[in-house]
Design a protein around this motif. Structure first.
Motif, PDB file in Angstrom:
ATOM      1  N   LYS A  18     -89.355 -19.209 -21.769  1.00 30.78           N
ATOM      2  CA  LYS A  18     -88.978 -20.014 -20.616  1.00 30.78           C
ATOM      3  C   LYS A  18     -88.338 -21.319 -21.072  1.00 30.78           C
ATOM      4  CE  LYS A  18     -90.538 -21.602 -16.163  1.00 30.78           C
ATOM      5  NZ  LYS A  18     -91.529 -21.456 -15.135  1.00 30.78           N
ATOM      6  N   LEU A  19     -87.229 -21.666 -20.446  1.00 32.68           N
ATOM      7  CA  LEU A  19     -86.483 -22.864 -20.775  1.00 32.68           C
ATOM      8  C   LEU A  19     -87.028 -24.039 -19.977  1.00 32.68           C
ATOM      9  CD1 LEU A  19     -84.072 -23.911 -22.384  1.00 32.68           C
ATOM     10  CD2 LEU A  19     -82.614 -23.215 -20.488  1.00 32.68           C
ATOM     11  N   THR A  20     -87.426 -25.112 -20.677  1.00 33.98           N
ATOM     12  CA  THR A  20     -87.969 -26.292 -20.001  1.00 33.98           C
ATOM     13  C   THR A  20     -86.909 -27.381 -19.896  1.00 33.98           C
ATOM     14  OG1 THR A  20     -88.744 -27.418 -22.002  1.00 33.98           O
ATOM     15  CG2 THR A  20     -90.262 -25.817 -20.982  1.00 33.98           C
ATOM     16  N   ASP A  21     -87.114 -28.277 -18.968  1.00 33.96           N
ATOM     17  CA  ASP A  21     -86.187 -29.388 -18.770  1.00 33.96           C
ATOM     18  C   ASP A  21     -86.137 -30.283 -20.000  1.00 33.96           C
ATOM     19  OD1 ASP A  21     -84.429 -30.935 -16.902  1.00 33.96           O
ATOM     20  OD2 ASP A  21     -85.961 -32.464 -17.258  1.00 33.96           O
ATOM     21  N   ARG A  22     -87.270 -30.584 -20.569  1.00 32.85           N
ATOM     22  CA  ARG A  22     -87.323 -31.459 -21.749  1.00 32.85           C
ATOM     23  C   ARG A  22     -86.509 -30.869 -22.895  1.00 32.85           C
ATOM     24  NH1 ARG A  22     -89.830 -31.180 -26.289  1.00 32.85           N
ATOM     25  NH2 ARG A  22     -91.236 -29.550 -25.613  1.00 32.85           N
ATOM     26  N   GLU A  23     -86.705 -29.588 -23.177  1.00 31.98           N
ATOM     27  CA  GLU A  23     -85.970 -28.935 -24.261  1.00 31.98           C
ATOM     28  C   GLU A  23     -84.465 -28.930 -23.988  1.00 31.98           C
ATOM     29  OE1 GLU A  23     -89.099 -25.572 -25.831  1.00 31.98           O
ATOM     30  OE2 GLU A  23     -87.991 -25.195 -23.976  1.00 31.98           O
ATOM     31  N   LEU A  24     -84.111 -28.650 -22.750  1.00 31.39           N
ATOM     32  CA  LEU A  24     -82.697 -28.608 -22.400  1.00 31.39           C
ATOM     33  C   LEU A  24     -82.054 -29.980 -22.545  1.00 31.39           C
ATOM     34  CD1 LEU A  24     -80.300 -26.961 -21.473  1.00 31.39           C
ATOM     35  CD2 LEU A  24     -80.995 -27.408 -19.112  1.00 31.39           C
ATOM     36  N   ARG A  25     -82.719 -31.017 -22.074  1.00 28.88           N
ATOM     37  CA  ARG A  25     -82.184 -32.379 -22.215  1.00 28.88           C
ATOM     38  C   ARG A  25     -81.990 -32.748 -23.686  1.00 28.88           C
ATOM     39  NH1 ARG A  25     -82.099 -35.801 -17.828  1.00 28.88           N
ATOM     40  NH2 ARG A  25     -82.938 -34.894 -15.929  1.00 28.88           N
ATOM     41  N   GLU A  26     -82.966 -32.396 -24.519  1.00 31.63           N
ATOM     42  CA  GLU A  26     -82.855 -32.686 -25.950  1.00 31.63           C
ATOM     43  C   GLU A  26     -81.658 -31.953 -26.568  1.00 31.63           C
ATOM     44  OE1 GLU A  26     -86.650 -31.701 -27.654  1.00 31.63           O
ATOM     45  OE2 GLU A  26     -87.646 -33.418 -26.706  1.00 31.63           O
ATOM     46  N   ALA A  27     -81.469 -30.690 -26.207  1.00 31.75           N
ATOM     47  CA  ALA A  27     -80.347 -29.910 -26.742  1.00 31.75           C
ATOM     48  C   ALA A  27     -79.011 -30.489 -26.281  1.00 31.75           C
ATOM     49  CB  ALA A  27     -80.474 -28.447 -26.321  1.00 31.75           C
ATOM     50  N   ILE A  28     -78.929 -30.897 -25.017  1.00 28.22           N
ATOM     51  CA  ILE A  28     -77.693 -31.482 -24.497  1.00 28.22           C
ATOM     52  C   ILE A  28     -77.375 -32.782 -25.230  1.00 28.22           C
ATOM     53  CG2 ILE A  28     -76.655 -32.588 -22.465  1.00 28.22           C
ATOM     54  CD1 ILE A  28     -78.087 -30.407 -20.777  1.00 28.22           C
ATOM     55  N   GLU A  29     -78.381 -33.612 -25.473  1.00 30.60           N
ATOM     56  CA  GLU A  29     -78.150 -34.871 -26.194  1.00 30.60           C
ATOM     57  C   GLU A  29     -77.692 -34.614 -27.629  1.00 30.60           C
ATOM     58  OE1 GLU A  29     -77.827 -37.942 -25.014  1.00 30.60           O
ATOM     59  OE2 GLU A  29     -78.055 -36.885 -23.101  1.00 30.60           O
ATOM     60  N   ARG A  30     -78.291 -33.632 -28.277  1.00 28.78           N
ATOM     61  CA  ARG A  30     -77.861 -33.297 -29.642  1.00 28.78           C
ATOM     62  C   ARG A  30     -76.420 -32.801 -29.635  1.00 28.78           C
ATOM     63  NH1 ARG A  30     -81.843 -30.086 -33.409  1.00 28.78           N
ATOM     64  NH2 ARG A  30     -80.181 -30.644 -34.837  1.00 28.78           N
ATOM     65  N   MET A  31     -76.092 -31.994 -28.620  1.00 25.59           N
ATOM     66  CA  MET A  31     -74.737 -31.475 -28.533  1.00 25.59           C
ATOM     67  C   MET A  31     -73.739 -32.608 -28.288  1.00 25.59           C
ATOM     68  SD  MET A  31     -73.165 -28.395 -26.226  1.00 25.59           S
ATOM     69  CE  MET A  31     -74.192 -27.158 -26.980  1.00 25.59           C
ATOM     70  N   ARG A  32     -74.108 -33.567 -27.462  1.00 24.75           N
ATOM     71  CA  ARG A  32     -73.231 -34.731 -27.248  1.00 24.75           C
ATOM     72  C   ARG A  32     -72.952 -35.446 -28.571  1.00 24.75           C
ATOM     73  NH1 ARG A  32     -75.601 -37.244 -21.666  1.00 24.75           N
ATOM     74  NH2 ARG A  32     -74.433 -35.865 -20.300  1.00 24.75           N
ATOM     75  N   GLY A  33     -73.992 -35.613 -29.379  1.00 27.43           N
ATOM     76  CA  GLY A  33     -73.814 -36.248 -30.684  1.00 27.43           C
ATOM     77  C   GLY A  33     -72.895 -35.440 -31.582  1.00 27.43           C
ATOM     78  N   ASP A  34     -73.061 -34.124 -31.587  1.00 29.24           N
ATOM     79  CA  ASP A  34     -72.195 -33.269 -32.395  1.00 29.24           C
ATOM     80  C   ASP A  34     -70.753 -33.309 -31.898  1.00 29.24           C
ATOM     81  OD1 ASP A  34     -74.051 -32.433 -34.290  1.00 29.24           O
ATOM     82  OD2 ASP A  34     -74.790 -30.827 -32.994  1.00 29.24           O
ATOM     83  N   LEU A  35     -70.579 -33.389 -30.588  1.00 29.39           N
ATOM     84  CA  LEU A  35     -69.230 -33.485 -30.025  1.00 29.39           C
ATOM     85  C   LEU A  35     -68.562 -34.795 -30.432  1.00 29.39           C
ATOM     86  CD1 LEU A  35     -69.891 -31.967 -26.517  1.00 29.39           C
ATOM     87  CD2 LEU A  35     -68.287 -31.078 -28.215  1.00 29.39           C
ATOM     88  N   GLU A  36     -69.330 -35.874 -30.475  1.00 30.83           N
ATOM     89  CA  GLU A  36     -68.781 -37.153 -30.921  1.00 30.83           C
ATOM     90  C   GLU A  36     -68.361 -37.071 -32.384  1.00 30.83           C
ATOM     91  OE1 GLU A  36     -71.246 -40.549 -30.102  1.00 30.83           O
ATOM     92  OE2 GLU A  36     -71.552 -39.914 -28.031  1.00 30.83           O
ATOM     93  N   LEU A  37     -69.132 -36.349 -33.172  1.00 31.11           N
ATOM     94  CA  LEU A  37     -68.845 -36.215 -34.598  1.00 31.11           C
ATOM     95  C   LEU A  37     -67.646 -35.314 -34.867  1.00 31.11           C
ATOM     96  CD1 LEU A  37     -69.848 -36.871 -37.489  1.00 31.11           C
ATOM     97  CD2 LEU A  37     -71.282 -34.828 -37.329  1.00 31.11           C
ATOM     98  N   HIS A  38     -67.583 -34.167 -34.168  1.00 30.88           N
ATOM     99  CA  HIS A  38     -66.568 -33.151 -34.464  1.00 30.88           C
ATOM    100  C   HIS A  38     -65.473 -33.030 -33.408  1.00 30.88           C
ATOM    101  CE1 HIS A  38     -68.792 -31.607 -37.871  1.00 30.88           C
ATOM    102  NE2 HIS A  38     -69.871 -31.545 -37.130  1.00 30.88           N
ATOM    103  N   GLY A  39     -65.624 -33.686 -32.269  1.00 31.47           N
ATOM    104  CA  GLY A  39     -64.673 -33.449 -31.181  1.00 31.47           C
ATOM    105  C   GLY A  39     -65.005 -32.118 -30.530  1.00 31.47           C
ATOM    106  N   LYS A  40     -63.997 -31.356 -30.223  1.00 31.80           N
ATOM    107  CA  LYS A  40     -64.236 -30.033 -29.624  1.00 31.80           C
ATOM    108  C   LYS A  40     -65.054 -29.193 -30.595  1.00 31.80           C
ATOM    109  CE  LYS A  40     -61.254 -30.195 -26.016  1.00 31.80           C
ATOM    110  NZ  LYS A  40     -61.377 -29.731 -24.687  1.00 31.80           N
ATOM    111  N   THR A  41     -65.889 -28.336 -30.055  1.00 29.92           N
ATOM    112  CA  THR A  41     -66.778 -27.558 -30.906  1.00 29.92           C
ATOM    113  C   THR A  41     -66.909 -26.134 -30.398  1.00 29.92           C
ATOM    114  OG1 THR A  41     -68.911 -27.669 -32.048  1.00 29.92           O
ATOM    115  CG2 THR A  41     -68.918 -28.160 -29.702  1.00 29.92           C
ATOM    116  N   ARG A  42     -67.610 -25.324 -31.156  1.00 25.94           N
ATOM    117  CA  ARG A  42     -67.879 -23.919 -30.814  1.00 25.94           C
ATOM    118  C   ARG A  42     -69.386 -23.724 -30.766  1.00 25.94           C
ATOM    119  NH1 ARG A  42     -63.434 -20.381 -33.824  1.00 25.94           N
ATOM    120  NH2 ARG A  42     -61.654 -21.717 -33.380  1.00 25.94           N
ATOM    121  N   VAL A  43     -69.835 -22.835 -29.881  1.00 28.91           N
ATOM    122  CA  VAL A  43     -71.266 -22.623 -29.700  1.00 28.91           C
ATOM    123  C   VAL A  43     -71.595 -21.137 -29.764  1.00 28.91           C
ATOM    124  CG1 VAL A  43     -73.216 -22.876 -28.114  1.00 28.91           C
ATOM    125  CG2 VAL A  43     -71.507 -24.689 -28.277  1.00 28.91           C
ATOM    126  N   LEU A  44     -72.616 -20.812 -30.548  1.00 22.77           N
ATOM    127  CA  LEU A  44     -73.190 -19.477 -30.554  1.00 22.77           C
ATOM    128  C   LEU A  44     -74.594 -19.619 -29.977  1.00 22.77           C
ATOM    129  CD1 LEU A  44     -73.032 -16.714 -33.162  1.00 22.77           C
ATOM    130  CD2 LEU A  44     -75.224 -17.322 -32.156  1.00 22.77           C
TER     131      LEU A  44
END
Length: 118
Positions: free
Chosen positions: A20-46
């Protein structure tokens, strides 16, 4: 549960979702992804999804309000899932992103990794 993996030298993000996907986990993943996007620009996700048992209602709202803006910066997305309905639902994701999206079965994980990296 969400497991998030990146390599500092790669624009590819691997996310594993189980149970089950929780809100806390999802928020953390979105924030990490934002950081990766800032680092790499456009990105790819698996994204590998196994034994999915649902999503908290609050997490669904978070995904719609925060996740969609992040998804628009993804250029290619591979979804590897054990449930056929999840793979079929990827057609709906095209309304939220311009990314090239492809669905794979669990036994095609290595093919998905090759495709996302190409």
């Amino acid at each position: 549960m969400i497991l998030y993996h990146t390599d500092p030298d790669s624009p590819v993000i691997e996310i594993s979702v189980e149970g089950k996907l929780t809100d806390r986990e999802l928020r953390e993943a979105i924030e990490r992804m934002r950081g990766d996007l800032e680092l790499h620009g456009k990105t790819r996700v698996l994204e590998r999804i196994e034994h999915f048992s649902g999503i908290e209602p609050k997490a669904l709202w978070t995904d719609l309000t925060l996740g969609v803006s992040v998804a628009r910066k993804v250029t290619r997305a591979a979804v590897v899932a054990d449930a056929g309905w999840i793979r079929a639902a990827m057609h709906l994701a095209r309304f939220f992103t311009k990314a090239e999206i492809k669905a794979f079965h669990l036994n095609e994980l290595e093919q998905a990794r090759a495709w996302i990296s190409a």
